[in-house]
Design a protein around this motif. Structure first.
Motif, PDB file in Angstrom:
ATOM      1  N   ARG A  44       5.388   0.096  -6.782  1.00 51.34           N
ATOM      2  CA  ARG A  44       5.954   1.282  -6.148  1.00 51.34           C
ATOM      3  C   ARG A  44       7.298   1.040  -5.461  1.00 51.34           C
ATOM      4  O   ARG A  44       7.736   1.840  -4.642  1.00 51.34           O
ATOM      5  N   TRP A 292      -7.365  -1.182  -3.108  1.00 53.69           N
ATOM      6  CA  TRP A 292      -7.412  -0.684  -1.726  1.00 53.69           C
ATOM      7  C   TRP A 292      -8.791  -0.860  -1.094  1.00 53.69           C
ATOM      8  O   TRP A 292      -8.898  -1.100   0.110  1.00 53.69           O
ATOM      9  N   LYS A 296      -9.593  -2.968   2.434  1.00 57.37           N
ATOM     10  CA  LYS A 296     -10.376  -2.511   3.595  1.00 57.37           C
ATOM     11  C   LYS A 296     -11.359  -3.607   4.009  1.00 57.37           C
ATOM     12  O   LYS A 296     -11.494  -3.931   5.185  1.00 57.37           O
ATOM     13  N   PHE A 314       2.532  -2.086   0.352  1.00 59.04           N
ATOM     14  CA  PHE A 314       3.259  -1.030   1.070  1.00 59.04           C
ATOM     15  C   PHE A 314       4.688  -0.799   0.554  1.00 59.04           C
ATOM     16  O   PHE A 314       5.251   0.277   0.743  1.00 59.04           O
ATOM     17  N   ALA A 319       5.658   6.330   3.551  1.00 58.39           N
ATOM     18  CA  ALA A 319       4.525   7.166   3.125  1.00 58.39           C
ATOM     19  C   ALA A 319       3.315   6.302   2.767  1.00 58.39           C
ATOM     20  O   ALA A 319       2.173   6.636   3.120  1.00 58.39           O
ATOM     21  N   ILE A 320       3.563   5.184   2.087  1.00 57.35           N
ATOM     22  CA  ILE A 320       2.433   4.312   1.716  1.00 57.35           C
ATOM     23  C   ILE A 320       1.881   3.612   2.957  1.00 57.35           C
ATOM     24  O   ILE A 320       0.669   3.462   3.113  1.00 57.35           O
ATOM     25  N   ALA A 322       1.826   4.875   5.901  1.00 57.76           N
ATOM     26  CA  ALA A 322       1.041   5.890   6.614  1.00 57.76           C
ATOM     27  C   ALA A 322      -0.389   5.943   6.060  1.00 57.76           C
ATOM     28  O   ALA A 322      -1.359   6.069   6.810  1.00 57.76           O
ATOM     29  N   LYS A 323      -0.506   5.815   4.751  1.00 53.60           N
ATOM     30  CA  LYS A 323      -1.826   5.801   4.111  1.00 53.60           C
ATOM     31  C   LYS A 323      -2.618   4.567   4.562  1.00 53.60           C
ATOM     32  O   LYS A 323      -3.817   4.640   4.841  1.00 53.60           O
ATOM     33  N   GLY A 324      -1.932   3.444   4.649  1.00 52.09           N
ATOM     34  CA  GLY A 324      -2.572   2.213   5.093  1.00 52.09           C
ATOM     35  C   GLY A 324      -3.067   2.309   6.533  1.00 52.09           C
ATOM     36  O   GLY A 324      -4.158   1.842   6.862  1.00 52.09           O
ATOM     37  N   GLU A 326      -3.864   5.047   8.099  1.00 53.92           N
ATOM     38  CA  GLU A 326      -4.994   5.982   8.108  1.00 53.92           C
ATOM     39  C   GLU A 326      -6.278   5.293   7.626  1.00 53.92           C
ATOM     40  O   GLU A 326      -7.350   5.488   8.185  1.00 53.92           O
ATOM     41  N   LYS A 327      -6.151   4.461   6.612  1.00 53.37           N
ATOM     42  CA  LYS A 327      -7.325   3.792   6.048  1.00 53.37           C
ATOM     43  C   LYS A 327      -7.647   2.476   6.762  1.00 53.37           C
ATOM     44  O   LYS A 327      -8.544   1.744   6.347  1.00 53.37           O
ATOM     45  N   THR A 349      10.586   2.924   8.443  1.00 49.28           N
ATOM     46  CA  THR A 349       9.292   2.288   8.156  1.00 49.28           C
ATOM     47  C   THR A 349       8.906   1.356   9.306  1.00 49.28           C
ATOM     48  O   THR A 349       7.754   1.323   9.740  1.00 49.28           O
TER      49      THR A 349
END
Ligand code: PGA
Ligand code: ZN
Length: 425
Positions: A44, A292, A296, A314, A319-320, A322-324, A326-327, A349
């Motif tokens: 990415r 992913w 975790k 990342f 944006a990626i 932010a996903k990390g 959150e998870k 970032t």
């Protein structure tokens, strides 16, 4: 006001073409920036525009990216005044118009972005680290030195890409580098003594064939002790196995040693046992960018004990990340300017990471130039640690030398980060 922007094709440390940008402000200030290039790149990452013309450099030429700077960007930016780095960078993002800089190339945009930052700093008679981070920049990083290379960075039988030492038990950056280089030189004689090769890989670390991946850590620990330092107390270990390179059909393939397939759960167990057994303070890309679920599990297993860094995971992408967050995956992010393509987005970032108590680990690429921008960035954001090579190869050493210059310049305002730079250390 921007006067003139000119790009040209130059070579990186692997002899591959890359972009150099020379920028002149209307007040006469000039600045130059050179763009690095990775080998074990994340899926990415922003687009590194290459010509694909097999008659030049096997398709790796960057004349298109150079032309994009000299025509499209020069035409739109020359003679214009930008109120901030952010305004310039977002104007370039708009001119590119794609989500991943596929049209103009992240290598084109980043060259201009870095050259502009350097010119603005010089124009304001301000050190680059201060331009990037403000007047509160004071922290000198622990240099994580990649003294054994494997994976895609060397032609040996070691699966994992980077075995680094962190000489954190020093009073200053300069002393820390001295310790690191002493261990590097001692490792050379340890390897020689065992009849191993002492040739180096892309990032300046030794690249011997070894009996196992574990042996890489064992010889480093021997070198630390023989150099007169205490493993763990003074010098610790950091790892970047670059696991995305091993990911195949949902398993990890020990692609250079045994060819054995390892499940994600077993990889987590491997890192648990390594971190129990060895003085490891940081693990980057311990699992693959598309695993992913595994990430975790890994974070739950050892994220409370050491620093867990996401690189390919990342891609310096807000944006990626932010996903990390959150998870609840990882607790640190690798920072590479060319993964995202502008100085401003890189700083955004970093801001998101800090707001969420993630660490930032600043990094070179395996294909580098003598541009030392990341040295200033590291101090600018008080990152506390960076990785930019081993004890040899000029394109890496230049960053260390720049950090010693900054330490000198800051004088009594400089503070060496030490072990607590690492999450949970
Ligand atoms: P690269 O390696 O520059 O080849 O991507 C560095 C890393 O994986 O951290
Ligand atoms: Zn990495």
């Amino acid at each position: 006001k921007i006067g003139k922007i000119r790009a040209m094709e130059i070579l990186d440390s692997r002899g591959n073409p890359t972009v150099e940008v020379n920028l002149k402000l209307e007040n006469g200030t000039t600045a130059r920036a050179m763009v690095p290039s990775g080998a074990s790149t994340g899926e990415r990452e922003a687009t590194e525009l290459r010509d694909g013309d097999k008659n030049r450099f096997g398709g790796k030429g960057v004349l298109k990216a150079v032309a994009n700077v000299n025509t499209i960007l020069a035409k739109e930016l020359e003679g214009k005044c930008f109120s901030s780095q952010r305004e310039l960078d977002y104007r370039m993002i708009e001119l590119d118009g794609t989500h991943n800089k596929a049209k103009l190339g992240a290598n084109a945009l980043l060259g201009v972005s870095m050259a502009y930052a350097r010119a603005q700093a010089a124009s304001a008679a301000m050190p680059l680290y201060q331009y990037l981070g403000g007047s509160n920049a004071y922290l000198l990083p622990v240099p994580c030195m990649n003294i054994i290379n494997g994976g895609k960075h060397a032609d040996n039988n070691v699966d994992f890409q980077e075995f680094m030492i962190a000489p954190h038990g020093a009073p200053t950056f300069a002393e820390s580098i001295r310790m690191g280089v002493e261990v590097f030189h001692t490792l050379k004689s340890v390897l020689k003594g065992k009849g191993y090769s002492t040739g180096v890989g892309d990032e300046g670390g030794f690249a011997p064939d070894l009996k196992s991946n574990d042996e890489a850590v064992e010889v480093i620990l021997e070198a630390i002790t023989k150099a007169g330092y205490k493993p763990g107390d003074e010098v610790s270990i950091c790892l970047d196995p670059a696991s995305s390179e091993m990911w195949e059909d949902g398993k990890y393939k020990m692609f250079k040693s045994t060819g054995k397939l390892v499940s994600s759960d077993d990889m987590v167990k491997l890192w648990e046992s390594w971190t129990d057994q060895y003085p490891i303070v940081l693990l980057e890309d311990g699992l693959a960018e598309n695993d992913w679920e595994g990430w975790k599990n890994l974070t739950q297993a050892i994220g409370g004990k050491i620093e867990i860094v996401g690189d390919d995971l990342f891609c310096t992408n807000k944006a990626i990340l932010a996903k990390g967050i959150e998870k609840q995956v990882a607790n640190s992010i690798l920072i590479k300017l060319n993964q995202i393509g502008t100085v401003t987005e890189t700083l955004e970032t970093i801001e998101l990471a800090y707001k969420n108590s993630y660490n930032c680990f600043v990094s070179h690429r395996s294909g580098e130039t003598i541009d030392s921008f990341i040295a200033d960035l590291t101090v600018g954001i008080n990152a506390g640690h960076l990785k930019t090579g081993s004890g040899c190869r000029g394109e890496r050493i230049e960053k260390f030398n720049q950090l010693m210059r900054i330490e000198n310049e800051l004088g009594s305002a400089a503070k060496f980060a030490g072990k607590k730079a690492f999450k949970n250390a």
